[in-house]
Enzyme design. Structure first.
Site, PDB file in Angstrom:
ATOM      1  N   GLU A  73       0.830  -1.201   0.000  1.00 45.30           N
ATOM      2  CA  GLU A  73       0.000   0.000   0.000  1.00 45.30           C
ATOM      3  C   GLU A  73       0.868   1.255   0.000  1.00 45.30           C
ATOM      4  OE1 GLU A  73      -2.161  -3.038   2.727  1.00 45.30           O
ATOM      5  OE2 GLU A  73      -0.112  -2.551   2.142  1.00 45.30           O
ATOM      6  N   CYS A 102      -0.665   1.167   7.427  1.00 42.41           N
ATOM      7  CA  CYS A 102      -1.111   1.373   6.043  1.00 42.41           C
ATOM      8  C   CYS A 102      -2.528   1.939   6.008  1.00 42.41           C
ATOM      9  CB  CYS A 102      -1.013   0.072   5.249  1.00 42.41           C
ATOM     10  SG  CYS A 102       0.693  -0.379   4.831  1.00 42.41           S
TER      11      CYS A 102
END
Length: 161
Positions: A73, A102
């Protein structure tokens, strides 16, 4: 009229393919960032550019976590930042439910929905943060008829790869 693959299936399949480039075999994670049904960024778990990969030299473990890699991510967000691509009002299709860090970064970057394939250490703090921020999340499972139909077309010689 043929049954076209739905967008959610299409993007999740892309994320699963991208995950195969991961260089940390503890978790092969991949994602696609999508805006208006267009992929604007991709990412997979991997080491900092120019640095050794887990798959080559082993894991760098701290408190039970491999810290050698950048999460998928973060890699897709960084790719967009480097290329001057706005991540506001996007969706992410990611193979594994995002970790807490994330999740924070995705929300801060303007991601409006998280789509994931695998439940993976779903952090209660991440789930609460998503709820508090009004960011929905959805588990996407593949309908194998789209995979099987392509395979059968190739097997029967109706389409060439």
């Amino acid at each position: 009229m043929r049954d076209r693959i739905p967008w959610k299936q299409y993007f999740m399949m892309q994320a699963l393919v991208i995950a195969q480039r991961s260089t940390c075999n503890r978790a092969l994670v991949g994602n696609v960032l999508v805006k208006n049904n267009r992929i604007i960024g991709t990412g997979y778990n991997g080491s900092v550019s120019g640095q050794p990969h887990c798959d080559d030299v082993g894991h760098l473990m701290v408190d039970g976590h491999c810290v050698r890699t950048i999460h998928s991510e973060m890699n897709s967000l960084i790719q967009c930042a480097k290329n001057g691509v706005s991540t506001s009002d996007t969706e992410i299709y990611v193979t594994h439910f995002p970790c807490f860090n994330c999740t924070k970064a995705l929300i801060q970057a303007g991601v409006k929905k998280i789509n994931y394939y695998y439940d993976y250490r779903d952090n209660p703090l991440a789930i609460q943060l998503l709820k508090d921020s009004g960011v929905p999340y959805e588990q996407i499972k593949l309908d194998l008829k789209y995979v099987d139909s392509l395979y059968h077309k190739l097997e029967d010689g109706h389409e060439e790869a």
